[in-house]
Design a protein around this motif. Structure first.
Motif, PDB file in Angstrom:
ATOM      1  N   LEU A   1      -8.022 -25.123 -14.739  1.00  0.00           N
ATOM      2  CA  LEU A   1      -8.929 -25.616 -13.698  1.00  0.00           C
ATOM      3  C   LEU A   1      -8.429 -26.950 -13.176  1.00  0.00           C
ATOM      4  O   LEU A   1      -8.253 -27.898 -13.966  1.00  0.00           O
ATOM      5  CB  LEU A   1     -10.365 -25.750 -14.234  1.00  0.00           C
ATOM      6  N   VAL A   2      -8.167 -27.008 -11.888  1.00  0.00           N
ATOM      7  CA  VAL A   2      -7.708 -28.240 -11.247  1.00  0.00           C
ATOM      8  C   VAL A   2      -8.875 -28.854 -10.473  1.00  0.00           C
ATOM      9  O   VAL A   2      -9.495 -28.186  -9.651  1.00  0.00           O
ATOM     10  CB  VAL A   2      -6.542 -27.960 -10.278  1.00  0.00           C
TER      11      VAL A   2
ATOM     12  N   LEU B   1       0.733 -29.503  -6.380  1.00  0.00           N
ATOM     13  CA  LEU B   1       0.619 -29.288  -7.825  1.00  0.00           C
ATOM     14  C   LEU B   1       1.960 -28.853  -8.434  1.00  0.00           C
ATOM     15  O   LEU B   1       2.750 -28.166  -7.790  1.00  0.00           O
ATOM     16  CB  LEU B   1      -0.453 -28.230  -8.106  1.00  0.00           C
ATOM     17  N   PRO B   2       2.202 -29.245  -9.691  1.00  0.00           N
ATOM     18  CA  PRO B   2       3.450 -28.821 -10.344  1.00  0.00           C
ATOM     19  C   PRO B   2       3.479 -27.307 -10.595  1.00  0.00           C
ATOM     20  O   PRO B   2       2.449 -26.659 -10.716  1.00  0.00           O
ATOM     21  CB  PRO B   2       3.443 -29.602 -11.666  1.00  0.00           C
ATOM     22  N   ALA B   3       4.691 -26.782 -10.715  1.00  0.00           N
ATOM     23  CA  ALA B   3       4.887 -25.326 -10.810  1.00  0.00           C
ATOM     24  C   ALA B   3       4.151 -24.733 -12.012  1.00  0.00           C
ATOM     25  O   ALA B   3       3.541 -23.657 -11.912  1.00  0.00           O
ATOM     26  CB  ALA B   3       6.376 -25.035 -10.902  1.00  0.00           C
ATOM     27  N   ASP B   4       4.147 -25.445 -13.118  1.00  0.00           N
ATOM     28  CA  ASP B   4       3.518 -24.860 -14.316  1.00  0.00           C
ATOM     29  C   ASP B   4       2.006 -24.755 -14.160  1.00  0.00           C
ATOM     30  O   ASP B   4       1.353 -23.921 -14.782  1.00  0.00           O
ATOM     31  CB  ASP B   4       3.868 -25.691 -15.571  1.00  0.00           C
ATOM     32  N   ILE B   5       1.449 -25.582 -13.287  1.00  0.00           N
ATOM     33  CA  ILE B   5      -0.001 -25.513 -13.047  1.00  0.00           C
ATOM     34  C   ILE B   5      -0.316 -24.400 -12.057  1.00  0.00           C
ATOM     35  O   ILE B   5      -1.213 -23.580 -12.260  1.00  0.00           O
ATOM     36  CB  ILE B   5      -0.531 -26.867 -12.524  1.00  0.00           C
ATOM     37  N   VAL B   6       0.442 -24.337 -10.970  1.00  0.00           N
ATOM     38  CA  VAL B   6       0.101 -23.352  -9.923  1.00  0.00           C
ATOM     39  C   VAL B   6       0.536 -21.942 -10.289  1.00  0.00           C
ATOM     40  O   VAL B   6       0.305 -20.998  -9.536  1.00  0.00           O
ATOM     41  CB  VAL B   6       0.693 -23.726  -8.552  1.00  0.00           C
TER      42      VAL B   6
ATOM     43  N   ASP C   1       1.060 -17.664  -9.220  1.00  0.00           N
ATOM     44  CA  ASP C   1       2.494 -17.744  -8.879  1.00  0.00           C
ATOM     45  C   ASP C   1       2.741 -18.659  -7.681  1.00  0.00           C
ATOM     46  O   ASP C   1       3.522 -18.347  -6.790  1.00  0.00           O
ATOM     47  CB  ASP C   1       3.048 -16.332  -8.592  1.00  0.00           C
ATOM     48  N   GLY C   2       1.947 -19.734  -7.628  1.00  0.00           N
ATOM     49  CA  GLY C   2       2.176 -20.743  -6.595  1.00  0.00           C
ATOM     50  C   GLY C   2       1.526 -20.438  -5.264  1.00  0.00           C
ATOM     51  O   GLY C   2       1.597 -21.246  -4.343  1.00  0.00           O
TER      52      GLY C   2
END
Ligand SMILES: Nc1nc2c(ncn2[C@H]2C[C@H](O)[C@@H](COP(=O)(O)OP(=O)(O)OP(=O)(O)O)O2)c(=O)[nH]1
Length: 214
Positions: free
Chosen positions: A4-5, A65-70, A123-124
């Motif tokens: 959750l962002v 947002l960074p790749a690992d988050i998105v 996946d972004g």
């Protein structure tokens, strides 16, 4: 696990989520709220304004947002304003404005609107979105002159929509509310649960077993 962002600088929103078992990934949107509101035009309804502001905040954060988050996330933007006498009020910013607002709203009621937007990202890429606002009628007490000045001196009312808090010093001056308390504080848990359901995410997938009770 879906992350959750929280697209918000609000410590209140962060605290509500933490106490409800979710440690959000926080990324402040930096959205120019006045500019967004200007694009909506003078005929935009208060409900539309807070919801579009929430959407703008969530949408602004996704590409940053960074790749690992998105890889797997839900991004939540919110915006709270007080509707009083047909006028939307954000943060007063100065003691003079906060004082004038309290002199106008003491002993009366207003509606605290909080817009919410949830964007599902996988996946972004955004793969789903749902938004709505929550409305809570707030019945204001009548602080004495000394109490109001002391409240202003605390600095709290200048930093919050409507110049009051439910869960802080302002709580002494709120007689009652009709609606969801968490949405007054800044993020409505039952509404967010429904919006998450709209994008295929169950709330229990997101919370940790040991919420922060502090
Ligand atoms: N603790 C607390 N804060 C409140 C209450 N009512 C309003 N607020 C705060 C929540 C938000 O931080 C602020 C409303 O302003 P905004 O919705 O524009 O959010 P803010 O500018 O703080 O952060 P953001 O734009 O989301 O990055 O007022 C309350 O009852 N309790």
């Amino acid at each position: 696990m879906t992350r959750l962002v929280l697209a918000s600088a609000s410590p209140a929103r962060r605290t509500v989520l933490r106490k409800a078992g979710i440690e959000p990934y926080v990324h402040v949107s930096g959205v120019d709220e006045d500019a967004v509101q200007a694009t909506l035009g003078p005929r935009a309804t208060p409900h539309h304004v807070v919801t579009e502001l929430a959407r703008a905040k969530a949408a602004a954060v996704v590409p940053a947002l960074p790749a690992d988050i998105v890889a797997d996330a839900v991004v939540i933007g919110c915006d709270s304003m007080l509707l009083l006498d047909g006028e939307l009020q954000g943060k007063p910013h100065t003691a003079d404005v906060a004082r004038a607002r309290w002199r106008s709203m003491a002993g009366r009621s207003g509606t605290l609107l909080t817009g919410h937007c949830v964007i599902r990202v996988h996946d972004g890429r955004p793969v789903g979105e749902s938004s709505a606002d929550s409305a809570t009628v707030v019945h204001f007490g009548t602080p004495s002159g000394d109490d109001l000045e002391a409240y202003l001196d605390s600095g709290e009312p200048m930093q919050v929509a409507g110049a009051f808090t439910l869960d802080g010093l302002g709580g002494w001056f709120i007689d009652r509310i009709e609606g969801d308390p968490s949405s007054v504080i800044g993020i409505g848990l039952p509404l967010v649960r429904r919006l998450l359901g709209d994008v295929g995410v169950g709330i229990a997938e997101l919370w940790t077993a040991s919420p922060d009770p502090a």
